[in-house]
Design a protein around this motif. Structure first.
Motif, PDB file in Angstrom:
ATOM      1  N   TYR A  92      42.179  43.132  36.057  1.00 56.86           N
ATOM      2  CA  TYR A  92      40.771  42.969  36.445  1.00 56.86           C
ATOM      3  C   TYR A  92      40.646  42.310  37.824  1.00 56.86           C
ATOM      4  O   TYR A  92      39.794  42.683  38.617  1.00 56.86           O
ATOM      5  N   LEU A  93      41.529  41.325  38.069  1.00 58.87           N
ATOM      6  CA  LEU A  93      41.445  40.628  39.364  1.00 58.87           C
ATOM      7  C   LEU A  93      41.645  41.593  40.526  1.00 58.87           C
ATOM      8  O   LEU A  93      41.032  41.442  41.580  1.00 58.87           O
ATOM      9  N   GLN A  94      42.463  42.598  40.319  1.00 65.09           N
ATOM     10  CA  GLN A  94      42.699  43.590  41.384  1.00 65.09           C
ATOM     11  C   GLN A  94      41.394  44.238  41.838  1.00 65.09           C
ATOM     12  O   GLN A  94      41.222  44.555  43.003  1.00 65.09           O
ATOM     13  N   TYR A  95      40.478  44.480  40.887  1.00 69.28           N
ATOM     14  CA  TYR A  95      39.217  45.133  41.270  1.00 69.28           C
ATOM     15  C   TYR A  95      38.239  44.133  41.875  1.00 69.28           C
ATOM     16  O   TYR A  95      37.520  44.444  42.814  1.00 69.28           O
ATOM     17  N   PHE A  96      38.189  42.934  41.280  1.00 71.94           N
ATOM     18  CA  PHE A  96      37.103  42.017  41.620  1.00 71.94           C
ATOM     19  C   PHE A  96      37.392  41.114  42.817  1.00 71.94           C
ATOM     20  O   PHE A  96      36.466  40.722  43.519  1.00 71.94           O
ATOM     21  N   GLU A  97      38.662  40.801  43.032  1.00 74.96           N
ATOM     22  CA  GLU A  97      38.984  39.838  44.101  1.00 74.96           C
ATOM     23  C   GLU A  97      38.526  40.310  45.471  1.00 74.96           C
ATOM     24  O   GLU A  97      38.213  39.515  46.342  1.00 74.96           O
ATOM     25  N   HIS A  98      38.509  41.615  45.614  1.00 74.17           N
ATOM     26  CA  HIS A  98      38.137  42.199  46.897  1.00 74.17           C
ATOM     27  C   HIS A  98      36.667  41.916  47.258  1.00 74.17           C
ATOM     28  O   HIS A  98      36.308  41.803  48.418  1.00 74.17           O
ATOM     29  N   TYR A  99      35.823  41.797  46.222  1.00 76.12           N
ATOM     30  CA  TYR A  99      34.379  41.671  46.456  1.00 76.12           C
ATOM     31  C   TYR A  99      33.798  40.289  46.161  1.00 76.12           C
ATOM     32  O   TYR A  99      32.747  39.947  46.685  1.00 76.12           O
ATOM     33  N   PHE A 100      34.455  39.552  45.264  1.00 76.74           N
ATOM     34  CA  PHE A 100      33.813  38.353  44.720  1.00 76.74           C
ATOM     35  C   PHE A 100      34.685  37.114  44.801  1.00 76.74           C
ATOM     36  O   PHE A 100      35.913  37.211  44.848  1.00 76.74           O
ATOM     37  N   THR A 101      34.019  35.949  44.753  1.00 78.98           N
ATOM     38  CA  THR A 101      34.731  34.702  44.479  1.00 78.98           C
ATOM     39  C   THR A 101      34.887  34.630  42.967  1.00 78.98           C
ATOM     40  O   THR A 101      33.895  34.748  42.230  1.00 78.98           O
ATOM     41  N   ILE A 102      36.094  34.442  42.511  1.00 78.58           N
ATOM     42  CA  ILE A 102      36.344  34.376  41.065  1.00 78.58           C
ATOM     43  C   ILE A 102      36.142  32.922  40.644  1.00 78.58           C
ATOM     44  O   ILE A 102      37.011  32.077  40.861  1.00 78.58           O
ATOM     45  N   GLU A 103      34.999  32.627  40.080  1.00 81.08           N
ATOM     46  CA  GLU A 103      34.735  31.242  39.665  1.00 81.08           C
ATOM     47  C   GLU A 103      35.472  30.919  38.371  1.00 81.08           C
ATOM     48  O   GLU A 103      35.908  29.792  38.159  1.00 81.08           O
ATOM     49  N   LEU A 104      35.569  31.915  37.521  1.00 81.04           N
ATOM     50  CA  LEU A 104      36.203  31.695  36.211  1.00 81.04           C
ATOM     51  C   LEU A 104      36.613  33.036  35.607  1.00 81.04           C
ATOM     52  O   LEU A 104      35.842  34.003  35.674  1.00 81.04           O
ATOM     53  N   MET A 105      37.795  33.080  35.028  1.00 83.49           N
ATOM     54  CA  MET A 105      38.201  34.224  34.200  1.00 83.49           C
ATOM     55  C   MET A 105      39.267  33.698  33.251  1.00 83.49           C
ATOM     56  O   MET A 105      40.436  33.618  33.585  1.00 83.49           O
ATOM     57  N   GLU A 106      38.792  33.291  32.075  1.00 78.39           N
ATOM     58  CA  GLU A 106      39.670  32.593  31.134  1.00 78.39           C
ATOM     59  C   GLU A 106      39.447  33.113  29.729  1.00 78.39           C
ATOM     60  O   GLU A 106      38.396  33.677  29.437  1.00 78.39           O
ATOM     61  N   SER A 107      40.405  32.833  28.868  1.00 74.64           N
ATOM     62  CA  SER A 107      40.258  33.151  27.445  1.00 74.64           C
ATOM     63  C   SER A 107      38.927  32.611  26.937  1.00 74.64           C
ATOM     64  O   SER A 107      38.588  31.457  27.229  1.00 74.64           O
ATOM     65  N   CYS A 108      38.202  33.403  26.223  1.00 76.72           N
ATOM     66  CA  CYS A 108      36.863  33.000  25.788  1.00 76.72           C
ATOM     67  C   CYS A 108      36.981  32.112  24.544  1.00 76.72           C
ATOM     68  O   CYS A 108      37.573  32.516  23.556  1.00 76.72           O
ATOM     69  N   TYR A 109      36.401  30.916  24.607  1.00 78.65           N
ATOM     70  CA  TYR A 109      36.563  29.963  23.494  1.00 78.65           C
ATOM     71  C   TYR A 109      35.517  30.154  22.395  1.00 78.65           C
ATOM     72  O   TYR A 109      35.682  29.673  21.278  1.00 78.65           O
ATOM     73  N   ASN A 110      34.422  30.863  22.712  1.00 77.53           N
ATOM     74  CA  ASN A 110      33.345  30.980  21.713  1.00 77.53           C
ATOM     75  C   ASN A 110      32.995  32.435  21.392  1.00 77.53           C
ATOM     76  O   ASN A 110      31.833  32.758  21.151  1.00 77.53           O
ATOM     77  N   SER A 111      34.025  33.289  21.382  1.00 79.92           N
ATOM     78  CA  SER A 111      33.800  34.691  20.996  1.00 79.92           C
ATOM     79  C   SER A 111      33.267  34.760  19.572  1.00 79.92           C
ATOM     80  O   SER A 111      33.516  33.855  18.769  1.00 79.92           O
ATOM     81  N   ILE A 112      32.606  35.861  19.250  1.00 77.12           N
ATOM     82  CA  ILE A 112      32.234  36.077  17.845  1.00 77.12           C
ATOM     83  C   ILE A 112      33.535  36.302  17.067  1.00 77.12           C
ATOM     84  O   ILE A 112      34.524  36.789  17.645  1.00 77.12           O
ATOM     85  N   PRO A 113      33.585  35.948  15.775  1.00 77.78           N
ATOM     86  CA  PRO A 113      34.859  35.988  15.037  1.00 77.78           C
ATOM     87  C   PRO A 113      35.667  37.285  15.185  1.00 77.78           C
ATOM     88  O   PRO A 113      36.868  37.209  15.470  1.00 77.78           O
ATOM     89  N   PRO A 114      35.087  38.479  15.076  1.00 82.53           N
ATOM     90  CA  PRO A 114      35.936  39.679  15.177  1.00 82.53           C
ATOM     91  C   PRO A 114      36.559  39.885  16.567  1.00 82.53           C
ATOM     92  O   PRO A 114      37.496  40.670  16.702  1.00 82.53           O
ATOM     93  N   ARG A 115      36.055  39.188  17.573  1.00 84.09           N
ATOM     94  CA  ARG A 115      36.600  39.382  18.942  1.00 84.09           C
ATOM     95  C   ARG A 115      37.432  38.184  19.387  1.00 84.09           C
ATOM     96  O   ARG A 115      37.892  38.149  20.536  1.00 84.09           O
ATOM     97  N   LYS A 116      37.621  37.224  18.508  1.00 83.13           N
ATOM     98  CA  LYS A 116      38.354  35.994  18.860  1.00 83.13           C
ATOM     99  C   LYS A 116      39.761  36.331  19.355  1.00 83.13           C
ATOM    100  O   LYS A 116      40.471  37.119  18.742  1.00 83.13           O
ATOM    101  N   GLY A 117      40.142  35.750  20.492  1.00 76.69           N
ATOM    102  CA  GLY A 117      41.477  35.981  21.040  1.00 76.69           C
ATOM    103  C   GLY A 117      41.587  37.277  21.828  1.00 76.69           C
ATOM    104  O   GLY A 117      42.630  37.570  22.411  1.00 76.69           O
ATOM    105  N   ASN A 118      40.526  38.061  21.834  1.00 81.25           N
ATOM    106  CA  ASN A 118      40.562  39.361  22.520  1.00 81.25           C
ATOM    107  C   ASN A 118      39.594  39.470  23.681  1.00 81.25           C
ATOM    108  O   ASN A 118      39.298  40.575  24.141  1.00 81.25           O
TER     109      ASN A 118
END
Ligand SMILES: C[S@@+](CC[C@H](N)C(=O)[O-])C[C@H]1O[C@@H](n2cnc3c(N)ncnc32)[C@H](O)[C@@H]1O
Length: 193
Positions: A159-185
């Motif tokens: 993902y960084l390959q696409y976005f770094e060119h255009y944006f400041t990446i403020e955050l891109m981290e494992s999501c701590y509050n996903s809904i249960p079926p998406r946890k860890g994904n």
């Protein structure tokens, strides 16, 4: 649009009610992000919004400058049936890649993963075009290997390959509050123009 993932395909998913992605409520990562927004006048876009529970939540909480774009007419019909006070003209039925306008905030959830991966570079470029200076692209991206989709997965490195060119990446981290079926994904990300 890539391959057969066109308006006809997405409309048929809504008509046949084959909506495996639809959780039926605003997701916790986006809801938590929305809850800390202060400026209610900000112009917000939810691309590929579908049943758009987050747009409903925003609108009910005073963010009346909220727009949805989706290629599926049936998604709009269903959304307005459920939430009839939303201004009809703020749900645009068209291809995201042909949308014009400028937004202060764009919220991503299961739209990127619904697009053919060949469109990822164009997605980053279009997001840049649609954001005002200092505007933000915020939301969740799937964090699992790319397989036959949709949903199409990916990784932070990719993902960084696409976005770094255009944006400041403020955050891109494992999501701590996903809904249960998406946890860890999921990765939670916040980019600024
Ligand atoms: C997997 S669904 C996600 C819907 C919604 N974001 C959610 O979380 O429930 C992907 C959505 O993107 C829409 N879509 C796909 N390609 C699009 C495009 N090129 N422009 C606008 N919408 C598109 C589909 O119609 C569908 O509603």
């Amino acid at each position: 649009m890539g391959d057969t993932l066109d308006a006809k395909y997405w409309n048929s998913r809504y008509e046949e009610n084959r909506l495996g992605w639809d959780i039926g409520y605003p997701s916790t990562p986006l809801k938590s992000y929305i809850e800390q927004l202060e400026d209610q006048s900000i112009k917000i876009l939810i691309p590929g919004g579908g049943n758009a529970y987050e747009a409903e939540y925003l609108f009910q909480n005073g963010f009346s400058n909220t727009y949805v774009v989706d290629v599926a007419q049936t998604a709009k019909v269903n959304f307005l049936k459920r939430f009839s006070t939303f201004p009809e003209h703020q749900f645009l039925v068209q291809d995201f890649f042909e949308l014009k306008g400028q937004f202060g905030l764009i919220l991503e959830q299961t739209f990127f993963c619904a697009l053919h991966p060949s469109l990822r570079k164009a997605y980053a470029q279009k997001m840049y075009e649609l954001l005002k200076p200092k505007g933000k692209l915020v939301g969740v991206l799937f964090d699992f290997p790319l397989d036959s989709g949709p949903p199409f997965g990916g990784s932070k490195t990719e993902y960084l390959q696409y976005f770094e060119h255009y944006f400041t990446i403020e955050l891109m981290e494992s999501c701590y509050n996903s809904i249960p079926p998406r946890k860890g994904n999921e990765l939670f990300f916040r980019l600024s123009k």
